[in-house]
Design a protein around this motif. Structure first.
Motif, PDB file in Angstrom:
ATOM      1  N   PHE A 144      18.543  41.591  50.079  1.00 12.88           N
ATOM      2  CA  PHE A 144      19.666  40.925  50.731  1.00 12.88           C
ATOM      3  C   PHE A 144      19.162  39.872  51.714  1.00 12.88           C
ATOM      4  O   PHE A 144      19.784  38.816  51.880  1.00 12.88           O
ATOM      5  N   THR A 145      18.015  40.140  52.347  1.00 14.37           N
ATOM      6  CA  THR A 145      17.458  39.174  53.304  1.00 14.37           C
ATOM      7  C   THR A 145      17.046  37.888  52.605  1.00 14.37           C
ATOM      8  O   THR A 145      17.391  36.779  53.035  1.00 14.37           O
ATOM      9  N   ARG A 146      16.275  38.019  51.502  1.00 23.58           N
ATOM     10  CA  ARG A 146      15.823  36.819  50.787  1.00 23.58           C
ATOM     11  C   ARG A 146      17.004  36.095  50.137  1.00 23.58           C
ATOM     12  O   ARG A 146      17.011  34.862  50.050  1.00 23.58           O
ATOM     13  N   ALA A 147      17.981  36.841  49.671  1.00 26.23           N
ATOM     14  CA  ALA A 147      19.171  36.211  49.092  1.00 26.23           C
ATOM     15  C   ALA A 147      19.899  35.386  50.142  1.00 26.23           C
ATOM     16  O   ALA A 147      20.367  34.270  49.867  1.00 26.23           O
ATOM     17  N   ALA A 148      20.007  35.931  51.351  1.00 24.53           N
ATOM     18  CA  ALA A 148      20.671  35.198  52.429  1.00 24.53           C
ATOM     19  C   ALA A 148      19.939  33.899  52.741  1.00 24.53           C
ATOM     20  O   ALA A 148      20.559  32.855  52.993  1.00 24.53           O
ATOM     21  N   GLN A 149      18.611  33.947  52.711  1.00 23.33           N
ATOM     22  CA  GLN A 149      17.827  32.732  52.945  1.00 23.33           C
ATOM     23  C   GLN A 149      18.064  31.707  51.840  1.00 23.33           C
ATOM     24  O   GLN A 149      18.155  30.512  52.104  1.00 23.33           O
ATOM     25  N   ARG A 150      18.203  32.190  50.596  1.00 25.55           N
ATOM     26  CA  ARG A 150      18.422  31.272  49.477  1.00 25.55           C
ATOM     27  C   ARG A 150      19.773  30.568  49.588  1.00 25.55           C
ATOM     28  O   ARG A 150      19.865  29.363  49.344  1.00 25.55           O
ATOM     29  N   VAL A 151      20.817  31.326  49.928  1.00 29.43           N
ATOM     30  CA  VAL A 151      22.165  30.744  49.926  1.00 29.43           C
ATOM     31  C   VAL A 151      22.572  30.219  51.295  1.00 29.43           C
ATOM     32  O   VAL A 151      23.699  29.729  51.470  1.00 29.43           O
ATOM     33  N   HIS A 152      21.660  30.349  52.282  1.00 22.14           N
ATOM     34  CA  HIS A 152      21.842  29.745  53.601  1.00 22.14           C
ATOM     35  C   HIS A 152      23.034  30.318  54.371  1.00 22.14           C
ATOM     36  O   HIS A 152      23.813  29.575  54.988  1.00 22.14           O
ATOM     37  N   ILE A 153      23.200  31.639  54.320  1.00 22.82           N
ATOM     38  CA  ILE A 153      24.152  32.302  55.199  1.00 22.82           C
ATOM     39  C   ILE A 153      23.468  33.537  55.773  1.00 22.82           C
ATOM     40  O   ILE A 153      22.326  33.848  55.424  1.00 22.82           O
ATOM     41  N   THR A 154      24.174  34.271  56.642  1.00 23.31           N
ATOM     42  CA  THR A 154      23.573  35.453  57.251  1.00 23.31           C
ATOM     43  C   THR A 154      23.506  36.602  56.248  1.00 23.31           C
ATOM     44  O   THR A 154      24.267  36.655  55.280  1.00 23.31           O
ATOM     45  N   GLN A 155      22.595  37.533  56.515  1.00 19.86           N
ATOM     46  CA  GLN A 155      22.480  38.704  55.652  1.00 19.86           C
ATOM     47  C   GLN A 155      23.764  39.521  55.677  1.00 19.86           C
ATOM     48  O   GLN A 155      24.206  40.040  54.644  1.00 19.86           O
ATOM     49  N   SER A 156      24.389  39.625  56.847  1.00 17.76           N
ATOM     50  CA  SER A 156      25.632  40.382  56.929  1.00 17.76           C
ATOM     51  C   SER A 156      26.732  39.733  56.096  1.00 17.76           C
ATOM     52  O   SER A 156      27.581  40.429  55.512  1.00 17.76           O
ATOM     53  N   GLY A 157      26.712  38.401  56.021  1.00 21.81           N
ATOM     54  CA  GLY A 157      27.692  37.704  55.199  1.00 21.81           C
ATOM     55  C   GLY A 157      27.503  38.008  53.722  1.00 21.81           C
ATOM     56  O   GLY A 157      28.480  38.223  52.986  1.00 21.81           O
ATOM     57  N   VAL A 158      26.241  38.025  53.274  1.00 15.34           N
ATOM     58  CA  VAL A 158      25.958  38.372  51.880  1.00 15.34           C
ATOM     59  C   VAL A 158      26.393  39.808  51.607  1.00 15.34           C
ATOM     60  O   VAL A 158      27.047  40.106  50.593  1.00 15.34           O
ATOM     61  N   SER A 159      26.030  40.725  52.503  1.00 14.87           N
ATOM     62  CA  SER A 159      26.367  42.143  52.309  1.00 14.87           C
ATOM     63  C   SER A 159      27.878  42.339  52.228  1.00 14.87           C
ATOM     64  O   SER A 159      28.368  43.098  51.377  1.00 14.87           O
ATOM     65  N   ALA A 160      28.616  41.649  53.095  1.00 13.48           N
ATOM     66  CA  ALA A 160      30.068  41.807  53.102  1.00 13.48           C
ATOM     67  C   ALA A 160      30.682  41.320  51.791  1.00 13.48           C
ATOM     68  O   ALA A 160      31.587  41.961  51.236  1.00 13.48           O
ATOM     69  N   GLN A 161      30.177  40.203  51.273  1.00 13.58           N
ATOM     70  CA  GLN A 161      30.730  39.664  50.036  1.00 13.58           C
ATOM     71  C   GLN A 161      30.370  40.556  48.834  1.00 13.58           C
ATOM     72  O   GLN A 161      31.175  40.728  47.916  1.00 13.58           O
ATOM     73  N   ILE A 162      29.165  41.118  48.840  1.00 16.38           N
ATOM     74  CA  ILE A 162      28.777  42.023  47.753  1.00 16.38           C
ATOM     75  C   ILE A 162      29.634  43.292  47.792  1.00 16.38           C
ATOM     76  O   ILE A 162      30.093  43.789  46.751  1.00 16.38           O
ATOM     77  N   LYS A 163      29.873  43.823  48.992  1.00 15.16           N
ATOM     78  CA  LYS A 163      30.726  45.017  49.108  1.00 15.16           C
ATOM     79  C   LYS A 163      32.138  44.718  48.617  1.00 15.16           C
ATOM     80  O   LYS A 163      32.772  45.555  47.954  1.00 15.16           O
ATOM     81  N   ALA A 164      32.655  43.526  48.948  1.00 11.43           N
ATOM     82  CA  ALA A 164      33.984  43.149  48.482  1.00 11.43           C
ATOM     83  C   ALA A 164      34.024  43.050  46.965  1.00 11.43           C
ATOM     84  O   ALA A 164      34.997  43.471  46.316  1.00 11.43           O
ATOM     85  N   LEU A 165      32.950  42.508  46.369  1.00 14.56           N
ATOM     86  CA  LEU A 165      32.876  42.398  44.917  1.00 14.56           C
ATOM     87  C   LEU A 165      32.800  43.791  44.286  1.00 14.56           C
ATOM     88  O   LEU A 165      33.465  44.067  43.267  1.00 14.56           O
ATOM     89  N   GLU A 166      31.993  44.678  44.859  1.00 17.83           N
ATOM     90  CA  GLU A 166      31.889  46.046  44.342  1.00 17.83           C
ATOM     91  C   GLU A 166      33.239  46.765  44.427  1.00 17.83           C
ATOM     92  O   GLU A 166      33.624  47.495  43.511  1.00 17.83           O
ATOM     93  N   HIS A 167      33.952  46.558  45.530  1.00 14.73           N
ATOM     94  CA  HIS A 167      35.261  47.189  45.693  1.00 14.73           C
ATOM     95  C   HIS A 167      36.227  46.691  44.621  1.00 14.73           C
ATOM     96  O   HIS A 167      36.979  47.487  44.026  1.00 14.73           O
ATOM     97  N   GLU A 168      36.207  45.384  44.364  1.00 14.80           N
ATOM     98  CA  GLU A 168      37.109  44.823  43.366  1.00 14.80           C
ATOM     99  C   GLU A 168      36.761  45.314  41.966  1.00 14.80           C
ATOM    100  O   GLU A 168      37.652  45.577  41.144  1.00 14.80           O
ATOM    101  N   LEU A 169      35.470  45.441  41.668  1.00 14.79           N
ATOM    102  CA  LEU A 169      35.049  45.894  40.341  1.00 14.79           C
ATOM    103  C   LEU A 169      35.117  47.411  40.197  1.00 14.79           C
ATOM    104  O   LEU A 169      35.072  47.933  39.073  1.00 14.79           O
ATOM    105  N   GLY A 170      35.160  48.107  41.312  1.00 14.62           N
ATOM    106  CA  GLY A 170      35.220  49.560  41.264  1.00 14.62           C
ATOM    107  C   GLY A 170      33.913  50.210  40.880  1.00 14.62           C
ATOM    108  O   GLY A 170      33.901  51.304  40.290  1.00 14.62           O
ATOM    109  N   ALA A 171      32.791  49.563  41.209  1.00 12.39           N
ATOM    110  CA  ALA A 171      31.478  50.114  40.857  1.00 12.39           C
ATOM    111  C   ALA A 171      30.422  49.549  41.797  1.00 12.39           C
ATOM    112  O   ALA A 171      30.529  48.406  42.257  1.00 12.39           O
ATOM    113  N   GLU A 172      29.411  50.370  42.107  1.00 16.42           N
ATOM    114  CA  GLU A 172      28.276  49.875  42.882  1.00 16.42           C
ATOM    115  C   GLU A 172      27.396  49.009  41.994  1.00 16.42           C
ATOM    116  O   GLU A 172      27.101  49.381  40.857  1.00 16.42           O
ATOM    117  N   LEU A 173      26.974  47.867  42.523  1.00 16.78           N
ATOM    118  CA  LEU A 173      26.137  46.937  41.768  1.00 16.78           C
ATOM    119  C   LEU A 173      24.660  47.083  42.104  1.00 16.78           C
ATOM    120  O   LEU A 173      23.805  46.708  41.299  1.00 16.78           O
TER     121      LEU A 173
END
Length: 294
Positions: free
Chosen positions: A18-47
């Motif tokens: 998540f840290t390296r991903a945040a560096q790639r997309v130029h946002i905070t790690q917490s921002g990446v984590s929040a969006q991934i959790k939202a995506l997992e919630h919508e899909l109904g599965a852990e990614l």
């Protein structure tokens, strides 16, 4: 879900963090984590399986990755189509090259491309050749310059830059220095200094031992950079195995042809068959820069 979530999902999958991903997309790690959790919630599965600083795809995540990449590729395709109409080229190119090799024509192509298209973000990474080709297949690299053993990879576009034979390098005065040639079987009696597995030159050597004598090379030392391999041989620590052009940079060492090896060590550009306008433009600069080597 939105495209931003898919972009973050692919970034975490490709970087494993998540840290390296945040560096790639130029946002905070917490921002990446929040969006991934939202995506997992919508899909109904852990990614992802989260363990310390690493993130590994779950079975559901692996199934979703191909579709996420396809959705992002479709978006890029739409943008490329509009850019073509407007006469624009923008975006990002991720280029891979062999670890430890200073390949001047590739740098020349990068410089010429950047001068012509300053709006394109360039990302350059080093890896072993097998990792580079795998990265092209996975979509992590747009194009790579890799060493290959014998032939280009299947189901990918490629342009062979040069094909060379392997040679042995030894310090003057060594017992191999007076030879006009050496066979693969005879190399077994010398401590060998090589590039690591996964590089084109090492793959050629391994295949030559297997095909010619059914043996495995006895490698004493391994180094990732050709200059280091030659430097160790210069100090009498063994016999270096490199390509002809790499050996030419070390005229103080004795170069001995390796006889009976029919497989060539290839240097090749490798990319997916579908090209974006940016990649097509970069390929034109590569062909110009590498033409003297062809």
């Amino acid at each position: 879900m939105d495209l931003r979530q898919l972009e973050y999902f692919v970034a975490v999958a490709e970087t494993g963090s998540f840290t390296r991903a945040a560096q790639r997309v130029h946002i905070t790690q917490s921002g990446v984590s929040a969006q991934i959790k939202a995506l997992e919630h919508e899909l109904g599965a852990e990614l992802f399986l989260r363990s310390g600083r690493t993130a590994r795809l779950t079975e559901a995540g692996s199934a979703a990755l191909r579709h996420a990449r396809a959705a992002l590729d479709s978006t890029l395709g739409l943008r490329d189509a509009i850019d073509d109409v407007k006469g624009l080229i923008r975006g990002r190119l991720t280029i891979g090259m062999v670890t430890g090799c200073e390949i001047a024509p590739l740098f020349d192509a990068l410089a010429a491309f950047h001068h012509e298209h300053p709006g394109i973000e360039l990302e350059l990474a080093e890896a072993n050749s097998d990792q580079l080709v795998a990265g092209v297949r996975a979509g992590a690299f747009d194009i790579v310059l890799a060493g290959l053993a014998g032939g280009p990879p299947e189901h990918l576009a490629s342009q062979v830059i040069v094909g060379e034979r392997l040679v042995a390098l030894t310090a003057p005065g060594g017992r191999l220095a007076e030879r006009d040639g050496v066979t693969v079987t005879e190399l077994m009696s010398y401590p060998l200094i090589c590039l690591p597995r996964g590089t084109g030159i090492r793959d050629v050597l391994d295949q030559a031992f297997t095909a010619g004598a059914g043996l495995r090379p006895e490698v004493a030392l391994v180094a990732t950079a050709p200059d280091t391999v030659a430097g160790l041989a210069r100090r009498g620590l063994g016999v270096a195995v490199l390509s002809e052009s790499m050996a030419a940079a070390h005229s103080d060492l004795v170069c001995v042809p390796i006889e009976g090896v029919e497989i060539l060590a290839l240097l090749a550009l490798v990319w997916q068959e579908r090209t974006s306008p940016a990649l097509a433009a970069f390929l034109r600069h590569c062909r110009t820069a590498f033409e003297p080597m062809g």
